[in-house]
Design a protein around this motif. Structure first.
Motif, PDB file in Angstrom:
ATOM      1  N   VAL A  81       0.388  20.487  76.003  1.00  0.00           N
ATOM      2  CA  VAL A  81      -0.930  21.095  75.770  1.00  0.00           C
ATOM      3  C   VAL A  81      -1.552  21.533  77.103  1.00  0.00           C
ATOM      4  O   VAL A  81      -1.997  22.679  77.256  1.00  0.00           O
ATOM      5  CB  VAL A  81      -1.865  20.116  75.026  1.00  0.00           C
ATOM      6  N   SER A  82      -1.545  20.625  78.108  1.00  0.00           N
ATOM      7  CA  SER A  82      -2.131  20.997  79.403  1.00  0.00           C
ATOM      8  C   SER A  82      -1.306  22.112  80.045  1.00  0.00           C
ATOM      9  O   SER A  82      -1.853  23.006  80.697  1.00  0.00           O
ATOM     10  CB  SER A  82      -2.237  19.779  80.324  1.00  0.00           C
ATOM     11  N   GLY A  83       0.011  22.080  79.836  1.00  0.00           N
ATOM     12  CA  GLY A  83       0.884  23.121  80.389  1.00  0.00           C
ATOM     13  C   GLY A  83       0.581  24.494  79.800  1.00  0.00           C
ATOM     14  O   GLY A  83       0.541  25.493  80.523  1.00  0.00           O
ATOM     15  N   ILE A  84       0.342  24.532  78.482  1.00  0.00           N
ATOM     16  CA  ILE A  84       0.003  25.812  77.838  1.00  0.00           C
ATOM     17  C   ILE A  84      -1.326  26.338  78.394  1.00  0.00           C
ATOM     18  O   ILE A  84      -1.483  27.534  78.655  1.00  0.00           O
ATOM     19  CB  ILE A  84      -0.051  25.652  76.299  1.00  0.00           C
ATOM     20  N   LEU A  85      -2.288  25.419  78.609  1.00  0.00           N
ATOM     21  CA  LEU A  85      -3.582  25.832  79.156  1.00  0.00           C
ATOM     22  C   LEU A  85      -3.430  26.367  80.585  1.00  0.00           C
ATOM     23  O   LEU A  85      -4.075  27.342  80.968  1.00  0.00           O
ATOM     24  CB  LEU A  85      -4.580  24.670  79.115  1.00  0.00           C
ATOM     25  N   LEU A  86      -2.584  25.709  81.396  1.00  0.00           N
ATOM     26  CA  LEU A  86      -2.336  26.199  82.763  1.00  0.00           C
ATOM     27  C   LEU A  86      -1.692  27.585  82.694  1.00  0.00           C
ATOM     28  O   LEU A  86      -2.030  28.492  83.465  1.00  0.00           O
ATOM     29  CB  LEU A  86      -1.413  25.247  83.524  1.00  0.00           C
TER      30      LEU A  86
END
Lengths: 147, 163
Positions: A81-86
């Protein structure tokens, strides 16, 4: 919609714009990504070392991996999830980044290894392969910012 | 300039410091090793703390978890500290003035002191902690403090670059 068009859409979406224009947004998400990585790396390594007979020698095969499974899955989801946001910060930039592409391939191979090892194969080999692929993904992840 | 600041300036100006700073890839390579070292130490310590709190590995005794993971944590510490020293070497003058770096060093010392106090107080009793209810309140508190400190260390480590 091609992959490139999807990247353009994500970059101009309200999420992409919000992360790009916020002062600390990207940094905060990066920190969550790293914290999740620490827990994920810990659970992965400990399960792998148990599979190889190095630690928790008294526990039956697979027992430690099962007990750490929920924490490992939760930290993996937090990284995704954090990777997609980055990624949403600048999809076109990442789309063209060689390290990013290598990283995604390594993650796909690592996840596939993890899934297949549940059904068949030598646990020791799967564990070592998983750790190697995830290590490669972490190194490629750091390289994204350098290239 | 204080004496410490002069020492940091001197360190950054040495041949090794200059070499790391001016190389195309050396800093990034050492930084990658540093992150992996942190994953090793913080990941294993987090799992030990979560076991003390009765959240992970409930079927293993606290003593067995500690015994299995302590060597990995120390190995991670060695990787983190040696790579961290090289990173500091190349930017000592700037890092000395960086508030995120200063706070990170303080949290690291506190994490070490917390761990030391934990072992001093509880090493003789750990063998008796089989059920979650038998873990003393003070040991749980130390685990929560440890998790918070390591979270802070990782967050501040990333924040150094933003200052």
């Amino acid at each position: 919609m091609t992959l490139l068009q999807a990247c353009e859409w994500l970059g101009s979406s309200s999420i992409g714009t919000a992360i790009r224009t916020s002062k600390w947004g990207f940094a905060l998400i990066e920190m969550v990504h790293l914290l999740a990585l620490a827990l994920f790396g810990g659970t992965l390594l400990i399960s792998a070392l148990h599979s190889c007979g190095v630690i928790f020698k008294g526990s039956p095969p697979g027992a430690i991996a099962r007990e750490l499974g929920a924490a490992q899955l939760a930290s993996l989801l937090a990284m995704i999830v954090s990777g997609i946001l980055l990624f949403a910060d600048g999809p076109l930039r990442y789309y063209a980044n060689a390290a990013f592409r290598v990283k995604l391939l390594l993650i796909a191979a690592a996840v596939l290894t993890g899934l297949l090892s549940r059904f068949r194969g030598e646990a020791k080999v799967a564990a070592l392969l998983s750790v190697t692929l995830w290590l490669g993904a972490a190194v490629a992840g750091r390289a994204i910012g350098v290239l | 300039m204080t004496l410490v600041q002069l020492a940091c300036q001197w360190l950054a100006d040495t041949a090794i410091g200059t070499r790391i700073r001016e190389s195309d890839n050396l800093f990034s390579v050492i930084e990658t090793v540093h992150v992996l070292g942190i994953v090793l130490i913080a990941g294993t310590i987090a799992i030990v703390d979560l076991r003390i709190l009765g959240i992970l590995l409930k079927r293993q005794s606290v003593g067995a978890v500690l015994g299995s993971l302590v060597k990995i944590a120390w190995f991670g510490f060695a990787v983190m500290a040696s790579s961290g020293l090289l990173l500091f070497w190349s930017e000592a003058d700037k890092l000395y003035l960086n508030p995120a770096f200063r706070l990170k060093m303080i949290l690291l010392l506190l994490a070490g002191a917390n761990r030391w106090a934990f072992h001093r107080a509880h090493d003789s009793g750990i063998a008796a902690w089989s059920a979650p209810a038998t873990v003393p309140r003070r040991a749980r508190l130390a685990a929560i403090v440890s998790l918070s400190l390591w979270t802070g260390i990782i967050v501040l480590g990333r924040a150094i670059a933003y200052w």
